[in-house]
Design a protein around this motif. Structure first.
Motif, PDB file in Angstrom:
ATOM      1  N   PHE A 160      -0.192  -1.110  -8.979  1.00  0.00           N
ATOM      2  CA  PHE A 160      -0.179   0.125  -8.194  1.00  0.00           C
ATOM      3  C   PHE A 160      -1.215   0.059  -7.074  1.00  0.00           C
ATOM      4  O   PHE A 160      -0.995   0.573  -5.983  1.00  0.00           O
ATOM      5  CB  PHE A 160      -0.445   1.331  -9.093  1.00  0.00           C
ATOM      6  N   ALA A 161      -2.330  -0.588  -7.346  1.00  0.00           N
ATOM      7  CA  ALA A 161      -3.373  -0.675  -6.325  1.00  0.00           C
ATOM      8  C   ALA A 161      -2.905  -1.458  -5.119  1.00  0.00           C
ATOM      9  O   ALA A 161      -3.039  -1.020  -3.969  1.00  0.00           O
ATOM     10  CB  ALA A 161      -4.625  -1.335  -6.916  1.00  0.00           C
ATOM     11  N   ILE A 162      -2.325  -2.623  -5.365  1.00  0.00           N
ATOM     12  CA  ILE A 162      -1.918  -3.454  -4.234  1.00  0.00           C
ATOM     13  C   ILE A 162      -0.716  -2.851  -3.521  1.00  0.00           C
ATOM     14  O   ILE A 162      -0.605  -2.898  -2.302  1.00  0.00           O
ATOM     15  CB  ILE A 162      -1.632  -4.901  -4.706  1.00  0.00           C
ATOM     16  N   ALA A 163       0.207  -2.244  -4.285  1.00  0.00           N
ATOM     17  CA  ALA A 163       1.363  -1.618  -3.647  1.00  0.00           C
ATOM     18  C   ALA A 163       0.965  -0.394  -2.848  1.00  0.00           C
ATOM     19  O   ALA A 163       1.506  -0.130  -1.765  1.00  0.00           O
ATOM     20  CB  ALA A 163       2.391  -1.238  -4.695  1.00  0.00           C
ATOM     21  N   ALA A 164      -0.004   0.358  -3.359  1.00  0.00           N
ATOM     22  CA  ALA A 164      -0.423   1.571  -2.658  1.00  0.00           C
ATOM     23  C   ALA A 164      -1.005   1.280  -1.294  1.00  0.00           C
ATOM     24  O   ALA A 164      -0.969   2.120  -0.398  1.00  0.00           O
ATOM     25  CB  ALA A 164      -1.453   2.328  -3.504  1.00  0.00           C
ATOM     26  N   LEU A 165      -1.540   0.078  -1.113  1.00  0.00           N
ATOM     27  CA  LEU A 165      -2.111  -0.258   0.181  1.00  0.00           C
ATOM     28  C   LEU A 165      -1.071  -0.293   1.294  1.00  0.00           C
ATOM     29  O   LEU A 165      -1.390  -0.217   2.474  1.00  0.00           O
ATOM     30  CB  LEU A 165      -2.815  -1.616   0.093  1.00  0.00           C
ATOM     31  N   LEU A 166       0.194  -0.411   0.921  1.00  0.00           N
ATOM     32  CA  LEU A 166       1.243  -0.333   1.931  1.00  0.00           C
ATOM     33  C   LEU A 166       1.183   0.989   2.678  1.00  0.00           C
ATOM     34  O   LEU A 166       1.570   1.092   3.836  1.00  0.00           O
ATOM     35  CB  LEU A 166       2.615  -0.489   1.267  1.00  0.00           C
ATOM     36  N   LEU A 167       0.692   2.005   2.009  1.00  0.00           N
ATOM     37  CA  LEU A 167       0.654   3.329   2.622  1.00  0.00           C
ATOM     38  C   LEU A 167      -0.406   3.428   3.705  1.00  0.00           C
ATOM     39  O   LEU A 167      -0.520   4.436   4.381  1.00  0.00           O
ATOM     40  CB  LEU A 167       0.407   4.388   1.539  1.00  0.00           C
ATOM     41  N   LEU A 168      -1.189   2.360   3.869  1.00  0.00           N
ATOM     42  CA  LEU A 168      -2.157   2.347   4.956  1.00  0.00           C
ATOM     43  C   LEU A 168      -1.497   2.099   6.309  1.00  0.00           C
ATOM     44  O   LEU A 168      -2.091   2.313   7.344  1.00  0.00           O
ATOM     45  CB  LEU A 168      -3.185   1.228   4.724  1.00  0.00           C
ATOM     46  N   HIS A 174      -1.583 -14.108  -8.669  1.00  0.00           N
ATOM     47  CA  HIS A 174      -2.275 -12.840  -8.871  1.00  0.00           C
ATOM     48  C   HIS A 174      -2.878 -12.340  -7.557  1.00  0.00           C
ATOM     49  O   HIS A 174      -3.647 -13.052  -6.903  1.00  0.00           O
ATOM     50  CB  HIS A 174      -3.378 -13.020  -9.914  1.00  0.00           C
ATOM     51  N   GLY A 175      -2.494 -11.125  -7.161  1.00  0.00           N
ATOM     52  CA  GLY A 175      -3.038 -10.505  -5.956  1.00  0.00           C
ATOM     53  C   GLY A 175      -2.125 -10.535  -4.753  1.00  0.00           C
ATOM     54  O   GLY A 175      -2.378  -9.844  -3.775  1.00  0.00           O
ATOM     55  N   LEU A 176      -1.050 -11.347  -4.793  1.00  0.00           N
ATOM     56  CA  LEU A 176      -0.174 -11.492  -3.646  1.00  0.00           C
ATOM     57  C   LEU A 176       1.030 -10.572  -3.752  1.00  0.00           C
ATOM     58  O   LEU A 176       1.636 -10.441  -4.817  1.00  0.00           O
ATOM     59  CB  LEU A 176       0.319 -12.942  -3.529  1.00  0.00           C
ATOM     60  N   GLY A 177       1.398  -9.943  -2.642  1.00  0.00           N
ATOM     61  CA  GLY A 177       2.570  -9.073  -2.610  1.00  0.00           C
ATOM     62  C   GLY A 177       3.288  -9.154  -1.273  1.00  0.00           C
ATOM     63  O   GLY A 177       2.668  -9.420  -0.236  1.00  0.00           O
ATOM     64  N   LEU A 178       4.604  -8.958  -1.298  1.00  0.00           N
ATOM     65  CA  LEU A 178       5.423  -8.920  -0.089  1.00  0.00           C
ATOM     66  C   LEU A 178       6.163  -7.594  -0.022  1.00  0.00           C
ATOM     67  O   LEU A 178       6.499  -7.017  -1.058  1.00  0.00           O
ATOM     68  CB  LEU A 178       6.436 -10.068  -0.078  1.00  0.00           C
ATOM     69  N   GLU A 193      10.301  -3.526   8.987  1.00  0.00           N
ATOM     70  CA  GLU A 193       8.871  -3.759   8.797  1.00  0.00           C
ATOM     71  C   GLU A 193       8.595  -4.712   7.623  1.00  0.00           C
ATOM     72  O   GLU A 193       8.467  -4.280   6.477  1.00  0.00           O
ATOM     73  CB  GLU A 193       8.163  -2.420   8.558  1.00  0.00           C
ATOM     74  N   PRO A 194       8.483  -6.013   7.887  1.00  0.00           N
ATOM     75  CA  PRO A 194       8.035  -6.937   6.839  1.00  0.00           C
ATOM     76  C   PRO A 194       6.516  -6.906   6.712  1.00  0.00           C
ATOM     77  O   PRO A 194       5.802  -6.586   7.677  1.00  0.00           O
ATOM     78  CB  PRO A 194       8.518  -8.292   7.344  1.00  0.00           C
ATOM     79  N   GLY A 195       6.027  -7.216   5.517  1.00  0.00           N
ATOM     80  CA  GLY A 195       4.585  -7.194   5.306  1.00  0.00           C
ATOM     81  C   GLY A 195       4.150  -8.101   4.180  1.00  0.00           C
ATOM     82  O   GLY A 195       4.940  -8.498   3.317  1.00  0.00           O
ATOM     83  N   VAL A 196       2.870  -8.456   4.184  1.00  0.00           N
ATOM     84  CA  VAL A 196       2.275  -9.271   3.126  1.00  0.00           C
ATOM     85  C   VAL A 196       0.888  -8.724   2.839  1.00  0.00           C
ATOM     86  O   VAL A 196       0.201  -8.232   3.741  1.00  0.00           O
ATOM     87  CB  VAL A 196       2.204 -10.759   3.548  1.00  0.00           C
ATOM     88  N   SER A 197       0.476  -8.757   1.585  1.00  0.00           N
ATOM     89  CA  SER A 197      -0.855  -8.277   1.218  1.00  0.00           C
ATOM     90  C   SER A 197      -1.444  -9.159   0.134  1.00  0.00           C
ATOM     91  O   SER A 197      -0.735  -9.827  -0.616  1.00  0.00           O
ATOM     92  CB  SER A 197      -0.798  -6.825   0.732  1.00  0.00           C
ATOM     93  N   TYR A 198      -2.768  -9.143   0.095  1.00  0.00           N
ATOM     94  CA  TYR A 198      -3.463  -9.933  -0.928  1.00  0.00           C
ATOM     95  C   TYR A 198      -4.707  -9.174  -1.375  1.00  0.00           C
ATOM     96  O   TYR A 198      -5.483  -8.698  -0.544  1.00  0.00           O
ATOM     97  CB  TYR A 198      -3.856 -11.306  -0.399  1.00  0.00           C
ATOM     98  N   MET A 199      -4.865  -9.066  -2.677  1.00  0.00           N
ATOM     99  CA  MET A 199      -6.000  -8.362  -3.254  1.00  0.00           C
ATOM    100  C   MET A 199      -6.927  -9.340  -3.963  1.00  0.00           C
ATOM    101  O   MET A 199      -6.486 -10.174  -4.752  1.00  0.00           O
ATOM    102  CB  MET A 199      -5.533  -7.285  -4.234  1.00  0.00           C
ATOM    103  N   LEU A 200      -8.215  -9.235  -3.669  1.00  0.00           N
ATOM    104  CA  LEU A 200      -9.237 -10.037  -4.326  1.00  0.00           C
ATOM    105  C   LEU A 200     -10.340  -9.088  -4.768  1.00  0.00           C
ATOM    106  O   LEU A 200     -11.130  -8.603  -3.955  1.00  0.00           O
ATOM    107  CB  LEU A 200      -9.787 -11.100  -3.376  1.00  0.00           C
TER     108      LEU A 200
END
Length: 366
Positions: A9-17, A263-267, A298-305
């Motif tokens: 939920f944390a990494i997915a929620a960052l999409l809302l930024l 771990h930490g990667l999302g598309l 809107e494609p996107g990529v995120s990574y959480m550390l």
């Protein structure tokens, strides 16, 4: 398992930024006019925790549209208007409880606008604006709590946009046959603010749709009751001589996938629409504005550390429409339909770094 679910939920929620509405060109939407969409991790913050994010945006607008019709001859003839816009928003959110949060958004901008028609119509020159934009403050409330929020949640928010940005910024123009340097107000699309106090209504949501897949959505509408701001447009038509203070809106939705093995990667992949209406919902709509909207994929990529997350989203324009404004309609006759144009970008770059600051737990040895 609970910890892993919270991570997802944390990494997915960052999409809302990433909504940071900016319509990529002369349709002058101010960045991050929404608030809830700038919270991001608000739905996983515990009481007393903070989230600080920095969002950078860039685009180059140069394709001219009149309605949905592109005018490629502008580029072929070298008469196109080119806007380069850089924006940086510092967003600070705080959780008063697990459901109630507040946010302050501090925007900074640097803009360049290259054209012929604003100068001597023969030589291309560039005007500039830079500085602090219109700041926003607000609060939001998550509708669900406890077990009811296990699969997802939706928040609604209210905010205020203050006219802290310079809405009468000037630069040097080169006018007449002798290209005389003249200090004048810059075009509406690169003004740092709009001069109005706006009321923002927004929402955001995130739902697990199976496994490590999430459906996200967010949007806002900003009511700008003030009609005009007194800033000269330097345009010839009398009813377009002063800048309008328009409403703004944006809507965004899509799907996010978190990788279990990395771990930490999302598309993510989604769509968005953002724009300026022809007429405001509250108050008058006179003065000069370039209404219109843009629809993007809107494609996107995120990574959480740890507590630090980076997110890159690149909205790519699919549909651009510079709609007929109120002044266009007023200036039209049955034999001469007036319909102004606007320049749009092909894509927008959004990069966000967010830092979640957990609440310190008191040591039992103190």
């Amino acid at each position: 398992m609970k910890k892993y679910t919270q991570f997802l939920f944390a990494i997915a929620a960052l999409l809302l930024l990433e909504i940071n509405a900016n319509a990529q060109g002369c349709v002058a939407i101010r960045q991050f006019s929404g608030l809830g969409n700038a919270v991001g991790q608000g739905n996983i913050l515990n009481k007393g925790e903070w989230n600080i994010s920095a969002n950078y945006r860039y685009f180059k607008s140069f394709r001219h549209f009149r309605g949905t019709h592109e005018e490629p001859n502008r580029i072929e003839d070298g008469t196109e208007v080119i806007n380069y816009q850089h924006g940086l928003d510092i967003n600070i959110s705080y959780a008063f409880s697990e459901r109630l949060y507040g946010i302050v958004s501090l925007p900074f901008q640097y803009n360049e606008r290259s054209s012929l028609y604003e100068h001597n119509r023969t030589d291309r020159h560039t005007t500039y604006s830079k500085g602090f934009g219109d700041m926003r403050i607000g609060a939001g409330y998550w509708l669900l709590s406890g077990e009811k929020a296990k699969k997802g949640n939706t928040a609604i928010g209210l905010g205020i946009k203050f006219p802290t940005g310079d809405y009468a910024a000037t630069s040097t123009f080169y006018r007449g046959e002798e290209s005389t340097p003249t200090e004048m107000t810059v075009d509406q699309s690169i003004q740092l603010g709009d001069g109005g106090t706006g009321l923002i209504v927004d929402f955001q949501g995130l739902w697990n749709i199976g496994g490590t897949n999430f459906w996200y959505y967010d949007g806002f509408y900003m009511f700008n009751p003030k009609e005009t701001n007194g800033t000269a447009t330097n345009r010839r038509r009398e009813n377009e001589s002063i800048m309008s203070v328009p409403d703004q809106y944006a809507l965004r939705t899509g799907v996010f996938h978190a990788f279990e093995k990395i771990h930490g990667l999302g598309l993510s992949l989604g769509g968005r629409i953002e724009g300026i209406p022809v007429r405001d919902a509250i108050g008058g709509s006179e003065g000069f504005r370039r209404p219109g909207y843009i629809i993007s994929v809107e494609p996107g990529v995120s990574y959480m550390l740890g507590n630090l997350t980076g997110t890159l989203n690149v909205p790519i324009a699919l549909w651009r429409n510079r709609t007929q404004s109120v002044t266009d309609i007023e200036n039209s006759t049955p034999d001469d339909i007036v319909h102004g144009d606007a320049a749009f970008a092909d894509y927008l770059i959004n990069f966000t770094l967010a830092w979640r600051i957990p609440k310190k737990i008191a040591s039992p040895f103190n």
